[in-house]
Scaffold this motif. Structure first.
Motif, mmCIF file in Angstrom:
data_model
loop_
_atom_site.group_PDB
_atom_site.id
_atom_site.type_symbol
_atom_site.label_atom_id
_atom_site.label_comp_id
_atom_site.label_asym_id
_atom_site.label_seq_id
_atom_site.Cartn_x
_atom_site.Cartn_y
_atom_site.Cartn_z
ATOM 1 N N ASP A 179 0.608 -1.161 0.324
ATOM 2 C CA ASP A 179 -0.128 -0.131 -0.320
ATOM 3 C C ASP A 179 1.305 1.189 0.675
ATOM 4 O O ASP A 179 2.093 1.487 0.906
ATOM 5 N N PRO A 180 0.552 1.962 -1.378
ATOM 6 C CA PRO A 180 2.190 3.053 -1.502
ATOM 7 C C PRO A 180 1.528 3.965 -0.101
ATOM 8 O O PRO A 180 2.479 4.766 0.365
ATOM 9 N N HIS A 181 0.688 3.967 0.551
ATOM 10 C CA HIS A 181 0.265 4.683 1.923
ATOM 11 C C HIS A 181 1.078 4.474 3.136
ATOM 12 O O HIS A 181 1.951 5.254 3.690
ATOM 13 N N ILE A 182 0.737 3.205 3.342
ATOM 14 C CA ILE A 182 1.596 2.922 4.422
ATOM 15 C C ILE A 182 3.322 2.493 4.266
ATOM 16 O O ILE A 182 4.119 2.766 5.389
ATOM 17 N N ASP A 183 3.429 2.136 2.846
ATOM 18 C CA ASP A 183 5.247 1.962 2.593
ATOM 19 C C ASP A 183 5.754 3.759 2.939
ATOM 20 O O ASP A 183 6.850 3.696 3.213
#
Length: 236
Positions: A179-183
């Motif tokens: 997930d881009p936000h989590i990454d």
């Protein structure tokens, strides 16, 4: 000379050398004496904890006490709660076989007390690692963060960092770094752990330590744990 931490494999089934105790595997992990659950482990208790861990660590992928301390930190920092019977085989490479119920209860008592202490430290609002409330990893080969590292071995905290990373590697789906936000929130903080637990020749090409001074890498990893803990708590 110590080697850098290695990767692991795992299988599952909690058991005792005395098969009459196998029914205890569903037992909840909780302090056997609630009057001591909020007390930090004494030096004597840490030595006893280490001895039990050594007795259980029959698999080549088993973590030592320093690694277990990092593993507990990773579990507490993470996005979901993991049950005891799910994480013990990851911690020890295989499901450990306890000598008897008494050994299991002593181990779980020490484990949960250390976990509670780690969580209290991570939940505290600290601005300096010298703050008495700050997280202090259990290191088997160094007395404090300023200890001189063995120039031919891994830096202080390498096994602690490897224990932390083992949690992320095994529960990769739960951490969901795709997930881009989590990454974007988590991955920059992982460099501090990779710097510690991997030899420089195995560092990813894009890994750039904030400092070239190994004595500072552990402090950076501790601050990274605070950031990761804070992120997942803010997401819930």
């Amino acid at each position: 000379m110590k080697k850098h931490p290695q990767k692991h494999s795992s299988t599952v089934n909690l058991s005792f050398k005395n098969s009459a105790h196998t029914g205890s595997r569903a037992k909840q992990l909780s302090p056997k004496d609630s009057s001591t659950k909020n007390l930090p482990l004494s030096d004597t208790e840490i030595m006893r904890f280490s001895k039990i861990v050594e007795e259980l660590a029959v698999h080549e992928d088993a973590l030592d006490l320093e690694g277990i301390d990092g593993f507990l930190t990773g579990l507490i920092c993470g996005p979901v709660k993991i049950a005891l019977h799910d994480y013990l085989p990851v911690m020890f490479g295989v499901m450990p076989i306890f000598n008897n119920q008494a050994q299991f209860e002593e181990f779980s008592h020490l484990l949960v007390r250390r976990g509670l202490m780690i969580e209290r430290a991570l939940a505290a609002s600290v601005e300096d690692l010298n703050d008495p409330r700050a997280l202090v990893p259990i290191l088997l080969d160094a007395e404090d963060l300023s200890a001189v590292d063995d120039p031919e071995g891994p830096p202080a905290g390498a096994y602690w960092a490897a224990g932390f990373m083992r949690v992320l590697q095994h529960w990769e789906r739960e951490w969901n770094l795709l997930d881009p936000h989590i990454d974007a929130a988590i991955s920059p903080h992982l460099d501090a752990f990779l710097t510690l637990c991997l030899p420089p020749e195995q560092w990813p090409d894009d890994l750039q330590p904030e400092t070239d001074e190994p004595s500072q890498w552990l402090a950076q990893a501790i601050w990274a744990a605070y950031s990761i803990y804070g992120f997942w708590r803010s997401e819930h």
